[in-house]
Design an enzyme around this catalytic site. Sequence first.
Site, short mmCIF file in Angstrom:
data_model
loop_
_atom_site.label_atom_id
_atom_site.label_comp_id
_atom_site.label_asym_id
_atom_site.label_seq_id
_atom_site.Cartn_x
_atom_site.Cartn_y
_atom_site.Cartn_z
N GLN A 109 -49.75 -30.46 51.49
CA GLN A 109 -48.73 -31.11 52.32
C GLN A 109 -49.34 -32.20 53.20
O GLN A 109 -48.69 -33.22 53.48
CB GLN A 109 -47.98 -30.08 53.18
CG GLN A 109 -48.81 -29.33 54.20
CD GLN A 109 -49.37 -28.02 53.65
OE1 GLN A 109 -49.52 -27.88 52.45
NE2 GLN A 109 -49.65 -27.08 54.53
N GLN B 20 -75.80 -23.00 48.80
CA GLN B 20 -74.60 -23.55 48.18
C GLN B 20 -73.63 -22.46 47.77
O GLN B 20 -72.41 -22.62 47.88
CB GLN B 20 -74.97 -24.41 46.97
CG GLN B 20 -75.66 -25.72 47.33
CD GLN B 20 -74.87 -26.55 48.33
OE1 GLN B 20 -73.75 -26.96 48.07
NE2 GLN B 20 -75.45 -26.78 49.50
N HIS C 165 -70.77 -21.36 50.16
CA HIS C 165 -69.52 -22.10 50.38
C HIS C 165 -68.30 -21.32 49.90
O HIS C 165 -67.33 -21.15 50.64
CB HIS C 165 -69.57 -23.46 49.67
CG HIS C 165 -70.25 -24.52 50.46
ND1 HIS C 165 -69.64 -25.17 51.51
CD2 HIS C 165 -71.49 -25.04 50.36
CE1 HIS C 165 -70.48 -26.05 52.02
NE2 HIS C 165 -71.60 -25.99 51.36
N GLU D 104 -73.71 -32.59 41.81
CA GLU D 104 -73.40 -33.07 43.16
C GLU D 104 -74.70 -33.18 43.98
O GLU D 104 -75.00 -34.20 44.57
CB GLU D 104 -72.43 -32.10 43.82
CG GLU D 104 -72.06 -32.46 45.25
CD GLU D 104 -71.22 -31.38 45.90
OE1 GLU D 104 -70.62 -31.67 46.96
OE2 GLU D 104 -71.16 -30.24 45.39
N HIS D 105 -75.43 -32.08 44.05
CA HIS D 105 -76.72 -32.04 44.76
C HIS D 105 -77.82 -31.72 43.76
O HIS D 105 -77.73 -30.72 43.04
CB HIS D 105 -76.72 -30.95 45.83
CG HIS D 105 -75.59 -31.03 46.81
ND1 HIS D 105 -74.48 -30.21 46.72
CD2 HIS D 105 -75.41 -31.81 47.90
CE1 HIS D 105 -73.65 -30.49 47.72
NE2 HIS D 105 -74.19 -31.45 48.44
N ASP E 143 -76.52 -32.18 54.37
CA ASP E 143 -75.22 -31.74 54.89
C ASP E 143 -75.00 -32.19 56.32
O ASP E 143 -73.86 -32.38 56.75
CB ASP E 143 -75.12 -30.21 54.83
CG ASP E 143 -74.90 -29.70 53.42
OD1 ASP E 143 -74.41 -30.47 52.57
OD2 ASP E 143 -75.22 -28.52 53.17
N HIS F 264 -50.06 -71.17 29.41
CA HIS F 264 -51.26 -71.14 30.25
C HIS F 264 -52.00 -72.47 30.16
O HIS F 264 -52.43 -73.03 31.17
CB HIS F 264 -52.20 -70.00 29.80
CG HIS F 264 -51.77 -68.63 30.23
ND1 HIS F 264 -50.58 -68.07 29.84
CD2 HIS F 264 -52.39 -67.71 31.02
CE1 HIS F 264 -50.48 -66.86 30.36
NE2 HIS F 264 -51.56 -66.61 31.08
#
Length: 436
Positions: free
Chosen positions: A193, A264, A267, A333-334, A367, A426
């Site tokens: 939302q 990691q 998380h 990602e890492h 981080d 053109h």
Amino acid sequence: MVRVNILDFRGERLSKRFLKQRLPRAADTHADIERRVADLLSRVQAEGTRAVREFTARFDSVELEALRVPVSALKRAEDELDASVKAALVESISRARKVADDQRPTDVRTELASGAHVTTRHLPIERVGLYVPGGLAVYPSTVVMNVVPAQAAGSASLAIASPPQSNGLPHPTVLATAHILGVDEVWAMGGAQAIGALAYGLDDEEQLEPVDLITGPGNAYVAAAKSLMRTHVGIDAVAGPTEIIILADASADPAFVAADLISQAEHDELAASVLVTDSTELVERVQAQLAAQVPAATHKERIGIALAGKQSAIVLVDDLDAGIDVVNGYAGEHVEVHTADAHSVAARITNGGAVFVGDWTPVSLGDYCAGSNHVLPTMGTAAHGSGLGVHSFIKVSQVIDYDRSALAEVADHIEVLAGSEQLPAHGRAVSIRFEE
């Protein structure tokens, strides 16, 4: 006992196709979730504030009186912030700003001939929505990672959205960080939302101007909402669960490797922790460290589930060259490099959101205080995508400036090319300028 899947790639031909099929990944659930999120976004577009409040009550169990956070609440949060936390945030901001300032591209004016110029301009995206997740942790660092590059790019209008707590406000550390950074437009809304409200705007009870770009990580519902809205508003990326891939040889410190895999996995249960090595001895030593460290961790249940999931694994390879192929194929990602010659190995990592070199450069540094950005591509998209930075908040526009003689120099070429594409009008748009 912590159980991590072991994948034996020794003796295999590590083709791109093989790696795409065999490397561990979290399941992609976005398509499933998108069907549910689409209806929610339609209601936010049609009903505005009322829909946002209803969904907030349903999903966050919070009845909101107002969506926008008063500036007085931002100031109070900073005033009440623990001094050591504030000092750490100020240092993180300072380092991130130094890196971001150096990323700002300069405009370039190219002269192709006398009177023929093209200027490439780098313009800030004017209004940006910055999403800061809630959920299992608190993310003031994500406020820093979103806001600092947007400010360095020159974006004039920033709006932060973050889920409310039971008092109707986002976490006080998130509010304090926004105030430290000078952002006074903060909205107490999260989930899909919030993405809808930022994209469509609100013009009923609350006045929220639509944004041009939405950045920042979130859960699967936020990712699905961003995916659905990207034809309506710019987004940074559709993020999956966090991931780390560590390339290590026999010289690596198993305690460090295990701690970084755990960091990691902390998380969420879908987090991916992958170790790639050519050393069976290191595998045994890392497994022993995981067995010792995980039970002592605060979030040991969550960590254990993530490490045992199909998205996590220990990958055995023939040698370091094969390990580099696996890491580049994973496009994580890492990426951490724990090898005897870490810098030369890191130079060969071409697919990684951020690459961390050696024993003293853990992902946790990135981080918070490395100066780099921690909003990074996941699910293999580091093969073609980039982490968040000043470039994320920049649009490129070219200004073309030719005089009469410069156009005349290429007029015949334009007419020939236009004719070859069967677009004679053109060519006529050029030739008419030279008729007597």
